[in-house]
Design an enzyme around this catalytic site. Structure first.
Site, PDB file in Angstrom:
ATOM      1  N   PRO A  65      -6.047  -4.414   3.830  1.00 58.42           N
ATOM      2  CA  PRO A  65      -7.161  -3.721   3.188  1.00 58.42           C
ATOM      3  C   PRO A  65      -6.693  -2.791   2.072  1.00 58.42           C
ATOM      4  O   PRO A  65      -5.907  -1.879   2.303  1.00 58.42           O
ATOM      5  CB  PRO A  65      -7.798  -2.918   4.328  1.00 58.42           C
ATOM      6  CG  PRO A  65      -7.106  -3.316   5.578  1.00 58.42           C
ATOM      7  CD  PRO A  65      -5.862  -4.037   5.222  1.00 58.42           C
ATOM      8  N   GLU A  66      -7.148  -3.074   0.876  1.00 54.77           N
ATOM      9  CA  GLU A  66      -6.965  -2.163  -0.254  1.00 54.77           C
ATOM     10  C   GLU A  66      -8.364  -1.734  -0.691  1.00 54.77           C
ATOM     11  O   GLU A  66      -9.325  -1.964   0.041  1.00 54.77           O
ATOM     12  CB  GLU A  66      -6.221  -2.868  -1.395  1.00 54.77           C
ATOM     13  CG  GLU A  66      -4.877  -3.457  -0.970  1.00 54.77           C
ATOM     14  CD  GLU A  66      -4.162  -4.191  -2.096  1.00 54.77           C
ATOM     15  OE1 GLU A  66      -4.432  -3.908  -3.269  1.00 54.77           O
ATOM     16  OE2 GLU A  66      -3.331  -5.061  -1.793  1.00 54.77           O
ATOM     17  N   HIS A  83      -6.244  -6.165  21.056  1.00 57.95           N
ATOM     18  CA  HIS A  83      -5.787  -5.027  20.252  1.00 57.95           C
ATOM     19  C   HIS A  83      -6.930  -4.111  19.815  1.00 57.95           C
ATOM     20  O   HIS A  83      -6.823  -3.437  18.804  1.00 57.95           O
ATOM     21  CB  HIS A  83      -5.005  -5.498  19.021  1.00 57.95           C
ATOM     22  CG  HIS A  83      -3.868  -6.418  19.332  1.00 57.95           C
ATOM     23  ND1 HIS A  83      -2.723  -5.997  19.949  1.00 57.95           N
ATOM     24  CD2 HIS A  83      -3.724  -7.745  19.152  1.00 57.95           C
ATOM     25  CE1 HIS A  83      -1.902  -7.019  20.111  1.00 57.95           C
ATOM     26  NE2 HIS A  83      -2.491  -8.100  19.642  1.00 57.95           N
ATOM     27  N   ARG A 110       5.281   8.910 -17.743  1.00 56.55           N
ATOM     28  CA  ARG A 110       5.937   8.837 -16.437  1.00 56.55           C
ATOM     29  C   ARG A 110       7.106   7.863 -16.514  1.00 56.55           C
ATOM     30  O   ARG A 110       6.987   6.781 -17.067  1.00 56.55           O
ATOM     31  CB  ARG A 110       4.926   8.367 -15.368  1.00 56.55           C
ATOM     32  CG  ARG A 110       3.752   9.303 -15.203  1.00 56.55           C
ATOM     33  CD  ARG A 110       4.162  10.598 -14.544  1.00 56.55           C
ATOM     34  NE  ARG A 110       4.730  10.364 -13.231  1.00 56.55           N
ATOM     35  CZ  ARG A 110       4.031  10.457 -12.101  1.00 56.55           C
ATOM     36  NH1 ARG A 110       2.764  10.769 -12.138  1.00 56.55           N
ATOM     37  NH2 ARG A 110       4.603  10.235 -10.948  1.00 56.55           N
TER      38      ARG A 110
END
Length: 284
Positions: A2-3, A97, A155
DNA sequence: CTTACGGCCTGGGTGC
DNA sequence: TGCACCCAGGCCGTAA
């Protein structure tokens, strides 16, 4: 895994069924992924769910303590790699689970299943919410082009590492990072500081397009991701590089390569995404 | 301060 | 049949 798009899909599903519901009872299985299991058992029974939202890859359920007290707090959930939330009939068979069960006042049950238990669950009191979530960077879908560019310009880390860094952008993971870099034609090892503003603007557009399309397709189901209704996503059919090592690039004759960048397996097309001039170690 | 990297957590999948 | 190994996301400690 999951993102942002998967978490957004789960949150939209939960938003359709949870607000207004009261939690009647809490039952826990293995608890090593829960910061303070006793707090869940103490604070949740009798509480009312006011709203559900996404913050990066976190799910935040805003709650109100039992009748009249007006005390508000939040339940914070991170799905990790294999976390799943399903709200359904309490008599439905329990998936292996499954470690968290909330009985709801409409007779249904909220269940959290997590094969690897890389997920996290914790209660946030009003005072701790800022400390827990304030460190996170921009939401990639809310950030303006200027904000996005400002966050990455100058950066010196690799762009892949920067996109994955939740303090820079909240919600990007390995799949959407690689897919966005391919769309923007930027090699994952390029340094943020070496990207031109036009490239950063292109990347911003690519990130938004990839995430928005993935949300429309209810996320990517690579292994076992399903949303809160148990449905798989379909964006995996649109992946252009992720897990396509050795296959032909969609844009030309290049072959997709896999390399470890920022400690993560990374997929890219060496033709469309030219490697940075490798000025390696200059140590004496 | 910023960046890089290795290790840790867990268990399903893979390959021998 | 067994079993070592890999890998995933986040985080932490350490080093440069």
């Amino acid at each position: 895994m999951p993102e942002l798009p998967e978490v957004e899909t789960v949150v939209r599903g939960l938003r359709a069924v949870l607000p207004g519901r009261r939690i009647l009872t809490v039952r826990l299985g293995k608890v090593d992924f829960i910061e303070d299991p006793a707090a869940l058992e103490r604070d949740l029974p009798g509480s009312r769910i006011n709203s559900v939202r996404r913050h990066g890859k976190f799910i935040v359920a805003e709650l109100e303590a039992s009748t009249g007290s007006q005390v508000s707090f939040a339940l914070l959930i991170h799905l990790g790699m294999t976390g799943q939330i399903v709200v359904g009939p309490s008599e439905a068979p329990v998936a292996p689970h499954t470690h968290v069960f909330f009985a709801l006042d409409d007779g249904r049950e909220f269940r959290y299943t997590d094969i690897r238990r890389f997920g996290k669950m914790r209660i946030l009191s009003a005072g701790t919410q800022e400390a827990a979530l304030g460190k996170l960077g921009l939401d990639p879908l809310e950030a303006t082009q200027a904000e996005f560019v400002a966050q990455l310009r100058g950066r010196r880390a690799r762009i892949k590492a920067l996109l994955l860094d939740q303090r820079v952008l909240r919600g990007m993971g390995n799949i959407y990072t690689d897919e966005s870099l391919w769309r923007a034609r930027i090699h994952p090892m390029r340094l943020g500081a070496n990207l031109r503003d036009t490239e950063l603007r292109r990347l911003h557009r690519a990130v938004r397009q990839v995430l928005e399309e993935a949300i429309r397709m209810r996320g990517s189901s690579v292994s076992d991701y399903v949303d809160s209704e148990g449905q798989r996503g379909s964006f995996q059919q649109r992946h252009r590089v992720y897990q396509r090592k050795g296959k032909k690039c969609f844009r030309g004759d290049g072959l997709i390569q896999r390399a470890i960048v920022a400690g993560r397996s990374s997929y890219f097309c060496p033709r469309c995404q030219p490697a940075p001039r490798s000025r390696r170690r200059i140590s004496p």
